[in-house]
Design a protein around this motif. Structure first.
Motif, mmCIF file in Angstrom:
data_model
loop_
_atom_site.group_PDB
_atom_site.id
_atom_site.type_symbol
_atom_site.label_atom_id
_atom_site.label_comp_id
_atom_site.label_asym_id
_atom_site.label_seq_id
_atom_site.Cartn_x
_atom_site.Cartn_y
_atom_site.Cartn_z
ATOM 1 N N ARG A 99 6.182 3.943 4.702
ATOM 2 C CA ARG A 99 6.392 3.978 3.259
ATOM 3 C C ARG A 99 6.776 5.365 2.763
ATOM 4 O O ARG A 99 7.362 5.521 1.704
ATOM 5 C CB ARG A 99 5.125 3.523 2.522
ATOM 6 C CG ARG A 99 4.722 2.072 2.769
ATOM 7 C CD ARG A 99 3.457 1.763 1.983
ATOM 8 N NE ARG A 99 3.024 0.392 2.117
ATOM 9 C CZ ARG A 99 2.166 -0.037 3.033
ATOM 10 N NH1 ARG A 99 1.682 0.820 3.928
ATOM 11 N NH2 ARG A 99 1.808 -1.298 3.088
ATOM 12 N N GLY A 100 6.393 6.376 3.515
ATOM 13 C CA GLY A 100 6.708 7.742 3.132
ATOM 14 C C GLY A 100 5.643 8.415 2.301
ATOM 15 O O GLY A 100 5.744 9.616 2.015
ATOM 16 N N THR A 101 4.589 7.704 1.902
ATOM 17 C CA THR A 101 3.576 8.286 1.011
ATOM 18 C C THR A 101 2.812 9.413 1.690
ATOM 19 O O THR A 101 2.600 10.481 1.100
ATOM 20 C CB THR A 101 2.594 7.193 0.550
ATOM 21 O OG1 THR A 101 2.087 6.505 1.704
ATOM 22 C CG2 THR A 101 3.295 6.189 -0.354
ATOM 23 N N LEU B 126 10.652 2.376 3.643
ATOM 24 C CA LEU B 126 11.548 3.366 3.049
ATOM 25 C C LEU B 126 12.957 3.255 3.624
ATOM 26 O O LEU B 126 13.948 3.308 2.888
ATOM 27 C CB LEU B 126 10.979 4.768 3.300
ATOM 28 C CG LEU B 126 11.287 5.842 2.251
ATOM 29 C CD1 LEU B 126 10.711 5.459 0.905
ATOM 30 C CD2 LEU B 126 10.729 7.188 2.713
ATOM 31 N N MET C 20 16.294 9.487 1.898
ATOM 32 C CA MET C 20 14.893 9.678 2.280
ATOM 33 C C MET C 20 14.525 11.163 2.241
ATOM 34 O O MET C 20 13.421 11.522 1.828
ATOM 35 C CB MET C 20 14.633 9.091 3.673
ATOM 36 C CG MET C 20 14.514 7.578 3.690
ATOM 37 S SD MET C 20 13.946 6.944 5.295
ATOM 38 C CE MET C 20 15.489 6.915 6.179
ATOM 39 N N HIS D 199 13.957 11.939 -1.295
ATOM 40 C CA HIS D 199 12.721 11.296 -1.757
ATOM 41 C C HIS D 199 11.495 12.080 -1.295
ATOM 42 O O HIS D 199 10.539 12.256 -2.073
ATOM 43 C CB HIS D 199 12.666 9.863 -1.229
ATOM 44 C CG HIS D 199 11.390 9.141 -1.538
ATOM 45 N ND1 HIS D 199 11.111 8.624 -2.790
ATOM 46 C CD2 HIS D 199 10.310 8.847 -0.755
ATOM 47 C CE1 HIS D 199 9.913 8.047 -2.772
ATOM 48 N NE2 HIS D 199 9.408 8.171 -1.556
#
Length: 489
Positions: free
Chosen positions: A373-375, A418, A427, A430
Motif C-alpha cells: 500500500r505504501g503507507t 499502489l 509512486m 506519492h
C-alpha cells in the motif's frame, strides 16, 4: 460460543502475509513435542493461531487448537501431555480465505471420522474453486463447521467411494483447484501432498527412526532432522512404520510454477528452496538491483528484517557502505499497548527506530522487500528525513506488486495495491522520495538462478502478483467480478 482473536497490531498491515505453515512427524516418542518445535520455527508463516493433532493406540486422536503464538500455547507440559503418541501434525495460521474475525473453529488441523477410521488434515494454500465446491457439498447434505476453504477437502474425502484414506484424499484433491500443500495423518500413516504446479512448498526430512514433513527446511533444523528432499509437484507421499516412504503420482504432470515470492519474502532466510539458500538468493537480488538501478549515495540501509540480505548484496555490488540505519524493536508483541489514536500516530516508531548518528547528513539508500500500500514506506521515509538524512532513495527487492494473490497469500484488493494504479514515477512522487526503483522481473528470475531471465511464454515460477499471469484461473473470484489481465496490460 466461538472465541474471537484479538485484533492484529495496527502497524503490521502493509506487508503481504503467508497463510500458514504445516508440519508433521511419524515414528518418534512424543511426536507432538517435535511438532510444537517445528511450528515454532514456522511461526513467521502464521501468527494468528496454531493447532496440533496426535494419535496413539491407547488414547486415539487428540487435538489442541489455540489463538496466538506457539511459544505461548504449546510449551506447557500439562497441555503437551494431552497429545501423546508417535504420530502428529500441526498448523500455524494467518487467515486469508475464511472469516477475518477469526474463530477457533477455523483453526487447523481439521479432523474427520470415516468408516475406515479417523483422519486429520492441515493445508497451506488456497482453493480457488472453494465457493463452488462448498455450494455443491451443502446441496448434497454436507454440514460445514468452519468458514475455511480447507474443510472442503474433508467433505470431499467423506463422499469419496475409494477404499482407504490415502485413496480418498487423492480423489478429493483431484476436484480441488488452486494451490495446496497438505500434511495429513491417519491412525498409522503420515501423508504429504503438493498440487500439480507445486505453488506452495513442502519438504521431507529424517529424524532418528522417524520421518518429518515441513513447509520449510528451517523447521527440520530445530529438531535435528536431516533434510532428504522436496516433495515434488503433484506428488503424494504416504509414510508408515511398515512400508517407510511410498511415493504416488495422483495428478496429471504439469510444469512447476513454484511461488517466486517465497524466495523474496515468505521463507526464512536460513531455509533451502530448490537446493538454493534463500539468504543467498535475496543477497543476489540486491546485486541485481545495484546493477539495474545504481545511484550516488553514502549509505545502504536495510528496512529490517526482510530487506537485510538484499541490502548486503546491493552494498557489496555498488561499493557503497552498508549500515544499520534502522533498528528494529524485537520485543514488541501484537498487543503491546492499546492502540489509541495518539499511539497510532506514532506509526512505525514502535517497531523501528532510526540510528540518528549514522543517518545524519547522509544520502541514504533504503532497501526493502516490497511496496504494497505504501503507507509504511512513507512513514519510514519521514523518520529518515527527521533524523537529518540529505536524500532518501528506495530500492525494492521485488517487482511492483500490482495483482492480488489467490493461492494462499493475504493480498489487498487490487485497487488498494499502489502499483495497480500508479506508474513507478507516480509512486516515487506519492512516497515523496528522491528516487524509487524496483528490481525487474527478469532481474528477479536471474537472482533465483534463471540465467536467461523469465520466459514470457512459459514462466518458470508463479509470479502472478507481479505479472498478472495466473497459472490457475481464480474461478471463484472471477464470478465475484475480478477482471483478469487484458492483452493491453
Amino acid at each position: 460460543m466461538d472465541l474471537q482473536m484479538p485484533p492484529a497490531h495496527p502497524f503490521d498491515d502493509d506487508k503481504l502475509k503467508e497463510e500458514c505453515g504445516i508440519f508433521g512427524v511419524i515414528g518418534v516418542t512424543d511426536a507432538s513435542n517435535f511438532v510444537a518445535l517445528g511450528l515454532h520455527a514456522l511461526q513467521h508463516r502464521g501468527q494468528e493461531a496454531g493447532g496440533i493433532v496426535s494419535h496413539d493406540a491407547e488414547h486415539g486422536f487428540n487435538s489442541a487448537r489455540r489463538f496466538g503464538y506457539v511459544r505461548d500455547n504449546f510449551t506447557s507440559q500439562s497441555l503437551m501431555q494431552t497429545l501423546p503418541g508417535p504420530l502428529a501434525i500441526g498448523h500455524v495460521r494467518y487467515s486469508t480465505a475464511g472469516s477475518k474475525g477469526a474463530q477457533i473453529r477455523d483453526v487447523q488441523p481439521f479432523f474427520g471420522e470415516f468408516s475406515m477410521g479417523g483422519a486429520a488434515i492441515a493445508h497451506n494454500g488456497n482453493i480457488t474453486n472453494a465457493d463452488a465446491l462448498r455450494r455443491e457439498l451443502i446441496e448434497r447434505g454436507s454440514i460445514f463447521q468452519s468458514s475455511s476453504d480447507s474443510e472442503c477437502i474433508i467433505h470431499l474425502m467423506a463422499r469419496s467411494l475409494q477404499r482407504n484414506i490415502p485413496e480418498r484424499m487423492e480423489d478429493a484433491l483431484r476436484r480441488v483447484e488452486g494451490a495446496f500443500s497438505v500434511v495429513a495423518m491417519t491412525r498409522s500413516k503420515l501423508i504429504g501432498v503438493r498440487d500439480p504446479l507445486g505453488v506452495r512448498p513442502l519438504v521431507l526430512g529424517k529424524v532418528a527412526d522417524g520421518w518429518v514433513l515441513s513447509s520449510e527446511t528451517c523447521a527440520l533444523d530445530i529438531i535435528g532432522a536431516e533434510y532428504v528432499r522436496e516433495i515434488e509437484p503433484g506428488e503424494m507421499v504416504v509414510i508408515s512404520a511398515e512400508h517407510g516412504v511410498e511415493s504416488l503420482r495422483p495428478f496429471r504432470p504439469q510444469k512447476s510454477r513454484f511461488c517466486i515470492f517465497e524466495h523474496v519474502y515468505f521463507s526464512r532466510p536460513d531455509s533451502i528452496i530448490g537446493n538454493r539458500s534463500v539468504y543467498e538468493t535475496r543477497r543476489q537480488i540486491g546485486v541485481e538491483l545495484a546493477r539495474e538501478a545504481p545511484v550516488d549515495a553514502d549509505l545502504v540501509c536495510p528496512v529490517p528484517d526482510s530487506g537485510t540480505p538484499a541490502a548486503i548484496g546491493f552494498a557489496h555490488e555498488s561499493g557503497i557502505p552498508y549500515g544499520m540505519g534502522i533498528v528494529r524493536n524485537q520485543y514488541m508483541g501484537r498487543t503491546f499497548i492499546e492502540p489509541t489514536e495518539q499511539i497510532r500516530n506514532m506509526g512505525v516508531r514502535l517497531k523501528l527506530n532510526v540510528n540518528r548518528a549514522l543517518i545524519k547528513g547522509k544520502r541514504v539508500i533504503l532497501v526493502d522487500d516490497s511496496v504494497v500500500r505504501g503507507t509504511t514506506s512513507r512513514k519510514i521515509k519521514e523518520m529518515i528525513l527527521d533524523a537529518g538524512a540529505a536524500e532518501v532513495h528506495f530500492r525494492i527487492a521485488s517487482p511492483p506488486t500490482a495483482w492480488p494473490c489467490f493461492y494462499g497469500v493475504d493480498t489487498p484488493q487490487r485497487e488498494k495495491l499502489l502499483a495497480a494504479t500508479m506508474t513507478e514515477e507516480q509512486m516515487r512522487d506519492h512516497l515523496q522520495v528522491d528516487s524509487l526503483r524496483f528490481v525487474s522481473l527478469d532481474g528477479l528470475y536471474r537472482a533465483v538462478g534463471e540465467v536467461e531471465g523469465r520466459n514470457p511464454k512459459q514462466p518458470q515460477y508463479c509470479d502472478a502478483c507481479f505479472s498478472g499471469d495466473y497459472p490457475v484461473e481464480p474461478s471463484d473470484q472471477i464470478k465475484k467480478g475480478f477482471k483478469l489481465k487484458t492483452a493491453a496490460e
